[in-house]
Write a protein that holds these residues in place. Structure first.
Motif, mmCIF file in Angstrom:
data_model
loop_
_atom_site.group_PDB
_atom_site.id
_atom_site.type_symbol
_atom_site.label_atom_id
_atom_site.label_comp_id
_atom_site.label_asym_id
_atom_site.label_seq_id
_atom_site.Cartn_x
_atom_site.Cartn_y
_atom_site.Cartn_z
ATOM 1 N N VAL A 4 0.855 -1.188 0.000
ATOM 2 C CA VAL A 4 0.000 0.000 0.000
ATOM 3 C C VAL A 4 0.887 1.233 0.000
ATOM 4 O O VAL A 4 1.791 1.353 0.822
ATOM 5 N N SER A 5 0.611 2.129 -0.928
ATOM 6 C CA SER A 5 1.340 3.388 -0.991
ATOM 7 C C SER A 5 0.376 4.503 -0.655
ATOM 8 O O SER A 5 -0.664 4.656 -1.286
ATOM 9 N N THR A 6 0.696 5.279 0.367
ATOM 10 C CA THR A 6 -0.147 6.405 0.722
ATOM 11 C C THR A 6 0.680 7.683 0.744
ATOM 12 O O THR A 6 1.746 7.727 1.338
ATOM 13 N N LEU A 7 0.176 8.683 0.055
ATOM 14 C CA LEU A 7 0.797 10.002 0.073
ATOM 15 C C LEU A 7 0.020 10.915 1.011
ATOM 16 O O LEU A 7 0.203 12.116 1.017
ATOM 17 N N ASP A 8 -0.869 10.324 1.788
ATOM 18 C CA ASP A 8 -1.734 11.067 2.704
ATOM 19 C C ASP A 8 -1.475 10.569 4.124
ATOM 20 O O ASP A 8 -1.355 9.374 4.342
ATOM 21 N N VAL A 31 4.660 1.097 1.085
ATOM 22 C CA VAL A 31 5.728 1.278 0.108
ATOM 23 C C VAL A 31 5.511 2.604 -0.625
ATOM 24 O O VAL A 31 4.439 3.189 -0.550
ATOM 25 N N THR A 32 6.522 3.045 -1.349
ATOM 26 C CA THR A 32 6.390 4.250 -2.164
ATOM 27 C C THR A 32 5.571 3.914 -3.417
ATOM 28 O O THR A 32 5.461 2.741 -3.792
ATOM 29 N N PRO A 33 5.020 4.940 -4.083
ATOM 30 C CA PRO A 33 4.298 4.662 -5.332
ATOM 31 C C PRO A 33 5.178 3.942 -6.358
ATOM 32 O O PRO A 33 4.723 2.995 -7.003
ATOM 33 N N ALA A 34 6.420 4.377 -6.501
ATOM 34 C CA ALA A 34 7.318 3.738 -7.472
ATOM 35 C C ALA A 34 7.522 2.260 -7.132
ATOM 36 O O ALA A 34 7.522 1.401 -8.024
ATOM 37 N N GLU A 35 7.693 1.962 -5.860
ATOM 38 C CA GLU A 35 7.878 0.573 -5.428
ATOM 39 C C GLU A 35 6.612 -0.234 -5.679
ATOM 40 O O GLU A 35 6.673 -1.394 -6.089
#
Length: 72
Positions: A4-8, A31-35
């Motif tokens: 799961v990538s969250t930027l929030d 994980v990061t979005p790129a990952e």
């Protein structure tokens, strides 16, 4: 394992992550979005969840929200 990538950083994003992590058969790894995209591309994950920046603010202001899933 569900990446799961969250930027929030809101409680709402944490609530979504906790709901995904709830069943005993599923666990979450942040994980990061790129990952996240790399894992799907390389076949290391069948699905990933992406929570965008501003998700919590949109929830608080009763605006439409979007959580994206990417699958192989």
């Amino acid at each position: 394992m569900v990446p799961v990538s969250t930027l929030d950083t809101s409680i709402y994003a944490d609530t979504i992550i906790a709901a995904i992590d709830e069943p005993e058969a599923v666990s979450v790894e942040r994980v990061t979005p790129a990952e996240a995209y790399r894992r799907v591309r390389d076949g290391d994950a069948g699905v990933v969840v992406l929570i965008p920046r501003g998700f919590g603010e949109d929830v608080e202001h009763d605006r439409a929200v979007k959580v994206t899933t990417v699958r192989d």
